[in-house]
Design an enzyme around this catalytic site. Structure first.
Site: not given
Length: 534
Positions: A474, A501, A246
């Site tokens: 995602d 995710h 991320s």
């Protein structure tokens, strides 16, 4: 799919022509709850452009004192995790301000799981955020690493970026008790900051609790990237092997373009798109959340008596009906803690980060519809990493502090328009309490200007081979961003079919893990159009 046979791997694939500059603007990553201003310096400075290497020599010559991790644990629950004798902890000293290396110092916390075989070096890990703790991630996922072949070849090292987790000085604004009581800026579509006085109060609180303006002014990602290079040197690695999830993909991409000759391997999982502005990415992230909520509504409708109803197209309105009592006034949980509409939506967002949690969201909404807020509060606490002892492992303070230095700032008119746009893009959030006011940017009164430009990723001409892992469903960093990141870096892309995710190690896919491990160990990337399924 099954792992790609090794004979079909390619060690150095041909690269497409690289643009000297990306066409669109910058983006920023979501934190675990999608946390979410005109820069005056380059996002990715050339090595040595700010601080000559000679002036950092003392930092590079540090000797790490690896010891038991008692001082790294920040809560009672963490003490049990960090008490494992397989874990070792240390601290790396870095300058608070790289333009003043002889000035104040910061400490970056590290946690290491030593390689079970002959180590080829270290694998440095950032879990995302901003605000995520790499030390806590390594400690809490240690069994997953010990069963992974990568642990035979690399020391697994998690780090807490400056100011975060166990690193010092800490970036702070509000206490854990104030978070429990909801006496903090609350996050829906944007923060519920509706006056200049509220923005000024936030800046004042963060400045005082973080030890002064200097710590806030140097909290941004560009400084974290320089810290990563000091860590690499102190760990004794000629080149960096890195895994970022991320927001951690931003750090990885910035490092690769800042120090391209110091990269050995770079895995970017759940990549932030370099083709979007911060505002565009914020909208795209909410679109991702809405898409997963639509999927959840369809999943729920398959069962008789679904709390969201039997028509997925009407699920947004049904959700609004369920949360209306909490919108009118917070309700008490069995522990006596009050649960607000902001808590409810943070809990839902957290649950949408993995398809495996959908039944948990449905159960929590069913209970909330009956007046019981305990389950949705548990999901909200998961978002913040709040332990049973009331200690928060992830809070909005650090996210705000980093992003106020990373992102260009929006006017009140622009920020209000963004809230309205999010309500259109994600109608599950289209409540007056989230989108109906005039909003001030949370960074409007920040005591230091942003230090990143848009676009935040620019010159990618000499980046070594990288691997981007991107999941098609995602909910936080949309798949299109992973495609854009791989294209920008001229690297390889592993597409993963799933609704989660983060895929490597966290997704339980042997296909994903085998491909990434082959790259990390042997520097062999998958062929074009490689694909796995969670």
């Amino acid at each position: 799919m099954q792992p790609v046979p090794r004979e079909n791997m390619r060690s150095r694939p041909p690269r497409p022509p690289r643009p000297q500059r990306l066409l669109a603007g910058a983006a920023a990553a979501a934190a675990s709850a999608l946390l979410v201003l005109t820069g005056c310096s380059s996002a990715t400075p050339e090595p040595g452009s700010s601080t000559p290497e000679a002036e950092l020599d003392a930092y590079h010559r540090q000797k790490l004192d690896w010891t038991a991790c008692r001082d790294t644990a920040k809560s009672e629950s963490d003490k049990k995790l960090f008490a494992d004798p397989a874990l070792e902890c240390a601290r790396v000293e870095v300058p608070v301000d790289y333009d003043k290396p002889e000035g104040n110092k910061a400490q970056v916390a590290l946690t290491r799981l030593r390689a079970t075989g002959d180590a080829r070096g270290s694998l440095l890990i950032d879990p995302g955020g901003p605000g995520g703790s790499g030390t806590q991630m390594v400690a809490s996922t240690q069994p997953l690493w010990q069963s992974n072949p990568i642990a035979e070849h690399f020391d697994i090292v998690g780090f807490d970026p400056r100011g975060i987790g166990s690193s010092t000085p800490s970036l702070d604004c509000y206490t854990d008790k104030e978070y429990d009581a909801g006496e903090v800026p609350r996050y829906g579509a944007v923060y519920d900051i509706t006056t200049a006085d509220q923005a000024a109060e936030l800046a004042k609180r963060c400045t005082e609790a973080s030890g002064g303006v200097e710590n806030l002014a140097n909290a941004g990602s560009a400084n974290v990237v320089q810290d990563m290079d000091v860590i690499r040197e102190v760990l004794g690695d000629d080149k960096l092997s890195y895994l970022g999830y991320s927001y951690g993909t931003e750090l990885g991409a910035m490092y690769a373009t800042t120090y391209p000759d110091r990269v050995r391997a770079m895995v970017l999982d759940g990549a932030v798109s370099p083709d979007l502005t911060a505002k565009e990415f914020r909208v795209a992230s909410f679109e991702g959340l809405q898409a997963r909520f639509n999927d959840l509504a369809a999943f729920c409708a398959e069962s008789t008596g679904c709390v969201l109803g039997d028509d997925p197209k009407a699920a947004d309105e049904r959700l609004h009906d369920i949360v209306q009592p909490v919108t009118d006034a917070p309700i008490a949980s069995s522990s006596g803690r009050k649960v607000s509409v902001w808590d409810v939506y943070l809990g839902i967002s957290s649950g949408l980060f993995s398809e495996k949690r959908w039944p948990v969201i449905i159960s929590a909404l069913t209970a909330l519809d009956a007046g019981n807020a305990d389950e949705i509060l548990a999901l909200r606490d998961l978002t913040y990493g709040r332990g049973p002892d009331g200690v928060y492992h992830t809070d909005l303070d650090t996210n705000i502090a980093v992003r106020c230095i990373d992102w260009p700032r929006r006017t009140t008119e622009e920020h209000t328009a963004l809230a309205r746009r999010i309500g259109e893009a994600a109608p599950m959030f289209d409540l007056d309490v989230f989108t109906g006011a005039s909003y001030h940017n949370e960074c409007a009164a920040w005591p230091a200007p942003p230090t990143r430009d848009e676009p935040w990723l620019t010159d990618t001409a000499d980046v070594p081979e990288t691997l981007v892992v991107s999941t098609t469903g995602d909910p936080a960093t949309p798949h299109e961003g992973g495609i854009a990141m791989a294209r920008a870096l001229g690297g390889s892309l592993l597409t993963v079919d799933g609704k989660q995710h983060g895929a490597y190690v966290l997704g339980g896919s042997k296909c994903v893990d085998d491909i990434v491990n082959t790259y990390l160990i042997d520097l062999e990337t998958p062929p074009e159009n490689a694909r796995c399924t969670l």
